[in-house]
Write an enzyme that holds these catalytic residues in place. Structure first.
Site, short mmCIF file in Angstrom:
data_model
loop_
_atom_site.label_atom_id
_atom_site.label_comp_id
_atom_site.label_asym_id
_atom_site.label_seq_id
_atom_site.Cartn_x
_atom_site.Cartn_y
_atom_site.Cartn_z
N ASP A 203 0.89 -1.18 0.00
CA ASP A 203 0.00 0.00 0.00
C ASP A 203 0.91 1.21 0.00
O ASP A 203 2.15 1.08 -0.07
CB ASP A 203 -0.92 0.00 1.25
CG ASP A 203 -2.22 0.81 1.04
OD1 ASP A 203 -2.11 2.05 0.88
OD2 ASP A 203 -3.30 0.23 1.05
N GLY A 229 4.51 1.67 -1.69
CA GLY A 229 4.67 2.14 -3.06
C GLY A 229 3.31 2.43 -3.66
O GLY A 229 2.29 2.31 -2.98
N PHE A 231 0.50 1.54 -6.60
CA PHE A 231 0.13 0.51 -7.58
C PHE A 231 0.01 1.08 -8.99
O PHE A 231 -0.16 0.34 -9.95
CB PHE A 231 -1.10 -0.29 -7.17
CG PHE A 231 -2.30 0.45 -6.61
CD1 PHE A 231 -2.80 1.59 -7.21
CD2 PHE A 231 -2.94 -0.05 -5.48
CE1 PHE A 231 -3.93 2.23 -6.70
CE2 PHE A 231 -4.07 0.60 -4.96
CZ PHE A 231 -4.56 1.74 -5.58
N HIS A 249 -12.89 -0.49 -6.77
CA HIS A 249 -14.10 0.36 -6.75
C HIS A 249 -13.78 1.83 -6.46
O HIS A 249 -14.62 2.69 -6.64
CB HIS A 249 -15.14 -0.19 -5.75
CG HIS A 249 -14.89 0.10 -4.30
ND1 HIS A 249 -15.89 0.07 -3.35
CD2 HIS A 249 -13.76 0.43 -3.63
CE1 HIS A 249 -15.40 0.37 -2.18
NE2 HIS A 249 -14.11 0.59 -2.30
C1 LIG Z 1 -10.84 1.43 0.26
S1 LIG Z 1 -9.23 1.23 0.88
C2 LIG Z 1 -9.17 -0.54 1.09
C3 LIG Z 1 -8.11 -0.97 2.05
C4 LIG Z 1 -8.07 -2.48 2.33
N1 LIG Z 1 -7.90 -3.26 1.12
C5 LIG Z 1 -9.34 -2.87 3.06
O1 LIG Z 1 -10.25 -3.41 2.42
O2 LIG Z 1 -9.42 -2.64 4.27
C6 LIG Z 1 -8.22 1.49 -0.54
C7 LIG Z 1 -6.73 1.37 -0.29
O3 LIG Z 1 -6.02 1.72 -1.47
C8 LIG Z 1 -4.85 2.38 -1.06
N2 LIG Z 1 -4.29 3.19 -2.16
C9 LIG Z 1 -4.79 4.32 -2.71
N3 LIG Z 1 -3.99 4.77 -3.69
C10 LIG Z 1 -2.95 3.90 -3.77
C11 LIG Z 1 -1.81 3.80 -4.60
N4 LIG Z 1 -1.56 4.71 -5.54
N5 LIG Z 1 -0.96 2.74 -4.41
C12 LIG Z 1 -1.20 1.81 -3.44
N6 LIG Z 1 -2.28 1.85 -2.62
C13 LIG Z 1 -3.14 2.88 -2.79
C14 LIG Z 1 -5.32 3.24 0.08
O4 LIG Z 1 -4.23 3.71 0.86
C15 LIG Z 1 -6.25 2.29 0.81
O5 LIG Z 1 -5.58 1.55 1.78
#
Ligand SMILES: C[S@@+](CC[C@H](N)C(=O)[O-])C[C@H]1O[C@@H](n2cnc3c(N)ncnc32)[C@H](O)[C@@H]1O
Length: 343
Positions: A203, A229, A231, A249
């Site tokens: 994340d 990092g 994604f 989503h």
């Molecule tokens: C809706 S949250 C879901 C978190 C986790 N999967 C959960 O269900 O509890 C979306 C996640 O995407 C991560 N995120 C957003 N942009 C990102 C990026 N560019 N690279 C990696 N992670 C990212 C956020 O930090 C967050 O933890």
């Protein structure tokens, strides 16, 4: 005695229109840490107001309303106490729901949501218009809001983890990489239930920085590591099973495709991707799927183009990025598991 159809219709509209009352009452209790103050003994409104430094009569009215919603309990002597729902509002319990309430009803989302009409006029970008930047950029710049968001995700994931882990056989999952895994609640639950697996939480750096306590609580520190990092740049390779829970989503099709394509690049043929998301029904109809459609609005308001998706929409994104949707596994949580093979 059954209501006149017209009164029934009015009651249904009233229930929906007045949702803000429940939200705000719960927010007050969470913000004032009422549940923490009731751990040692029940307190009446006067006693509670002394420790929370608010007006006793007004707080008592909020507490009564919450008791009527079965959040706290009130005795015949006017003492308020914790029930099983209120226990989860304590800030000191694992995966406390207090931050999820602060996140759901707090000022940031309240402001963004109050302009749903503007979002509908514009077609997107509620948070971007209100906050002046995209949601994840806002979190990067506001550590306290980011912490509340991450803790809210943790609480939500903790509530869903048993259902998700129980719905899929992870015993052969090998090295598991949770992409956008937040602070690691799902990964920790998968590893805790399968002692032969190892895992990587991926994340943003400021998010994975808070994962250690989750790994410690779950007893998986020796089998779990973190990588920080984006994604949109690259995703760690070397996994046999990739997880993505409520990540796609958050994004429009172009960026959802970019994340999936980067994930596919990190994977080898034979590795598996498990997407944990709600399956949006094709048609809006009353019933338990209302939550999926309401979450879709949440995505419309809060995220940079995000949306809930139907099974065929997921299948389309996956086939565009060299995956094949193998099956959709229902779970006892609102989420389904979209199982895809790298082809
Ligand atoms: C809706 S949250 C879901 C978190 C986790 N999967 C959960 O269900 O509890 C979306 C996640 O995407 C991560 N995120 C957003 N942009 C990102 C990026 N560019 N690279 C990696 N992670 C990212 C956020 O930090 C967050 O933890």
């Amino acid at each position: 005695m059954s209501l006149h159809p017209r009164a029934q219709a009015a009651a249904a509209l009233r229930q929906i229109a007045y949702g803000l009352r429940e939200s705000q009452a719960l927010y007050v209790a969470a913000q004032l840490k009422v549940a923490d103050h009731l751990v040692d003994r029940p307190l009446n409104a006067e006693e509670l107001s002394n420790v929370t430094e608010v007006d006793a009569a007004a707080l008592g009215r909020v507490m009564r309303a919450l008791c009527s919603l079965d959040v706290f309990a009130e005795s015949s002597t006017g003492k308020f106490s914790l029930n099983s729902t209120a226990e989860l509002l304590r800030s000191d319990v694992p995966a406390s729901y207090r931050n999820a309430v602060l996140f759901s009803v707090g000022e940031v989302r309240w402001r963004c949501w109050s302009d749903l009409l503007g979002t509908v006029r514009a077609g997107r970008g509620g948070a971007e218009r209100t906050l002046g930047m995209s949601l994840f950029d806002f979190y990067a710049a506001h550590p306290e809001e980011s912490r509340i968001h991450d803790q809210a995700m943790r609480a939500t994931s903790a509530a869903q983890a048993a259902a998700l882990v129980g719905a899929f056989d992870f015993s052969q999952a090998g090295v598991v990489i949770d992409v956008g895994g937040g602070t690691g609640e799902l990964l920790a639950a998968v590893l805790a239930a399968n002692s032969l697996l190892r895992g990587t939480l991926f994340d943003l750096p400021h998010v994975v920085a808070h994962a250690q306590s989750v790994f410690i609580d779950s007893g998986v520190t020796d089998r779990a590591q973190t990588v920080g990092g984006s994604f949109f740049e690259s995703i760690p390779s070397g996994g046999n099973t990739y997880l993505m829970k409520t990540v796609i989503h958050d994004w429009d099709d172009a960026r959802g495709t970019a994340i999936l394509a980067n994930c596919r690049r990190a994977m080898t043929a034979g590795s598996k991707l498990l997407i944990f998301e709600r399956e949006l029904p094709e048609i809006g109809a009353p019933g338990k799927t209302a939550e999926a459609f309401l979450l879709d609005l949440e995505m419309l308001v809060m995220t940079p183009g995000g949306r809930e998706r139907t099974r065929s929409e997921f299948a389309g994104l996956l086939s565009d990025t060299q995956f094949k949707l193998v099956r959709v596994v229902p779970t006892s949580s609102p989420l389904s598991i979209f199982e895809a093979d790298a082809v």
